[in-house]
Write a protein that holds these residues in place. Structure first.
Motif, short mmCIF file in Angstrom:
data_model
loop_
_atom_site.label_atom_id
_atom_site.label_comp_id
_atom_site.label_asym_id
_atom_site.label_seq_id
_atom_site.Cartn_x
_atom_site.Cartn_y
_atom_site.Cartn_z
N HIS A 67 -16.09 -48.69 45.65
CA HIS A 67 -15.67 -47.76 44.60
C HIS A 67 -16.56 -47.90 43.37
CE1 HIS A 67 -12.18 -45.70 46.15
NE2 HIS A 67 -11.81 -46.81 46.77
N ALA A 68 -16.39 -46.96 42.43
CA ALA A 68 -17.25 -46.92 41.25
C ALA A 68 -16.64 -47.62 40.05
CB ALA A 68 -17.58 -45.48 40.89
N HIS A 69 -15.34 -47.39 39.82
CA HIS A 69 -14.67 -47.89 38.60
C HIS A 69 -13.31 -48.47 38.97
CE1 HIS A 69 -16.86 -44.02 37.62
NE2 HIS A 69 -17.55 -44.91 36.91
N PRO A 70 -12.81 -49.41 38.15
CA PRO A 70 -11.42 -49.85 38.37
C PRO A 70 -10.49 -48.64 38.25
CG PRO A 70 -12.53 -51.29 36.78
CD PRO A 70 -13.45 -50.12 37.03
N ASP A 71 -9.54 -48.55 39.03
CA ASP A 71 -8.46 -47.56 39.23
C ASP A 71 -8.78 -46.55 40.33
OD1 ASP A 71 -9.59 -45.11 38.19
OD2 ASP A 71 -8.21 -45.02 36.50
N ASP A 72 -10.09 -46.35 40.64
CA ASP A 72 -10.44 -45.44 41.73
C ASP A 72 -9.85 -45.92 43.05
OD1 ASP A 72 -12.04 -43.76 40.13
OD2 ASP A 72 -13.78 -45.06 40.40
N GLU A 73 -9.89 -47.25 43.27
CA GLU A 73 -9.39 -47.80 44.54
C GLU A 73 -7.94 -47.41 44.77
OE1 GLU A 73 -9.67 -49.61 41.76
OE2 GLU A 73 -7.53 -50.09 41.66
N GLY B 1 -15.82 -36.99 45.12
CA GLY B 1 -14.42 -36.66 44.84
C GLY B 1 -14.31 -35.60 43.77
N TYR B 2 -14.98 -35.79 42.64
CA TYR B 2 -14.90 -34.76 41.59
C TYR B 2 -16.20 -34.65 40.79
CZ TYR B 2 -13.98 -38.51 38.16
OH TYR B 2 -14.08 -39.62 37.37
N GLY B 3 -17.27 -35.27 41.31
CA GLY B 3 -18.58 -35.05 40.69
C GLY B 3 -19.05 -36.13 39.73
N ASP C 245 -21.38 -41.66 38.95
CA ASP C 245 -21.26 -42.97 39.60
C ASP C 245 -20.64 -42.85 40.99
OD1 ASP C 245 -22.34 -44.42 37.47
OD2 ASP C 245 -20.38 -44.74 36.52
N HIS C 246 -19.72 -41.92 41.15
CA HIS C 246 -19.09 -41.73 42.47
C HIS C 246 -20.11 -41.15 43.45
CE1 HIS C 246 -14.59 -41.80 41.33
NE2 HIS C 246 -15.27 -42.31 40.32
N VAL C 247 -20.86 -40.16 42.98
CA VAL C 247 -21.87 -39.54 43.85
C VAL C 247 -22.89 -40.60 44.27
CG1 VAL C 247 -23.70 -37.80 43.94
CG2 VAL C 247 -21.53 -37.27 42.78
ZN ZN Z 1 -14.28 -43.45 38.98
#
Ligand code: ZN
Length: 239
Positions: free
Chosen positions: A7-13, A152-154, A157-159
């Motif tokens: 994952h990219a950031h805390p809470d995404d998981e 997920g929404y662009g 960091d996710h991409v």
């Molecule tokens: Zn994120």
């Protein structure tokens, strides 16, 4: 099976895959989570935590929030990218900072105007792939799971994590799957509403990022959202 979520950031998981993680753990899989950044650029829920915005204490707080959520979900191992063991052999540890974002439309994000040179999106791609690979090898992952190609929404960091995790999985020689919220052909769909209380409990640890009200939540910027418990996987699938 040993499965690693990247994952990219805390809470995404928890937001994107909390129910799926809890489900895979309950099915007997061993699940680890690799998080690329500490969400340094994310907004903070207004109130007692507002004063943490832009301070080093926010990172420390978000590390603790993540640890609390992962414990609820039953995750057996986790790391931040750039920290040992998610760092290629022989290199000093480093941090990848949240690259930030701006809203392009109401629901689609794009790159921020200025990203820090230490940010994930400014990093040399080969270095990131090597660090993800180091962690996949460390936990003995047989399958890596990350975002779909649109992140997920662009969010940039996710991409980035989609592409770089796919490359790392190839390098290590393991399977790769992406999370999708669109049921469709080639998608294994999971309806996991029985895990709603677990996801809500895990989300409640992310106090600087969101506020949970029953089965809905409000993000730090005030956007309402639902607690998601149905999700699909595309690609190589858990056995
Ligand atoms: Zn994120």
């Amino acid at each position: 099976m040993k499965i690693c979520f990247v994952h990219a950031h805390p809470d995404d998981e928890t937001l994107a895959t909390g129910a799926l993680i809890a489900h895979l753990v309950r099915e007997g899989h061993s699940v680890s989570v690799l998080t690329a950044t500490r969400g340094e650029m994310g907004e903070v829920v207004p109130g007692p935590f507002s004063k943490l915005a832009g301070t080093p204490e926010l990172e420390v707080r978000r590390e603790k929030e993540l640890a609390g959520a992962l414990e609820v979900l039953g995750v057996s191992d986790n790391a931040f990218l750039g920290d040992s063991p998610a760092r290629s052999d022989g290199l000093p540890e480093r941090r990848y900072l949240d690259s930030g974002m701006r809203w392009v439309t109401k629901h689609v994000a794009g790159p921020a105007d200025h990203a820090d040179e230490r940010s994930l999106c400014a990093a040399v791609e080969e270095d990131v792939v090597a660090d993800i690979s180091a962690y996949l090898r460390h936990v003995g992952a047989e399958l890596a799971i990350s975002y779909d190609a649109d992140g997920g929404y662009g969010h940039p960091d996710h991409v980035a994590m989609h592409h770089l995790t796919q490359r790392a999985a190839q390098e290590v020689g393991i399977g790769f799957a992406v999370v999708t919220h669109d049921p469709g052909d080639d998608v294994r769909w999971y309806e996991l509403n029985d895990l709603l209380p677990v996801v809500i409990h895990a989300l409640s640890h992310h106090q600087t990022q969101l506020t949970v009200h029953g089965d809905t939540l409000t993000h730090s910027g005030g956007q309402p959202d639902e607690v998601k418990t149905s999700v699909g996987l595309k690609g190589d699938l858990p056995g």
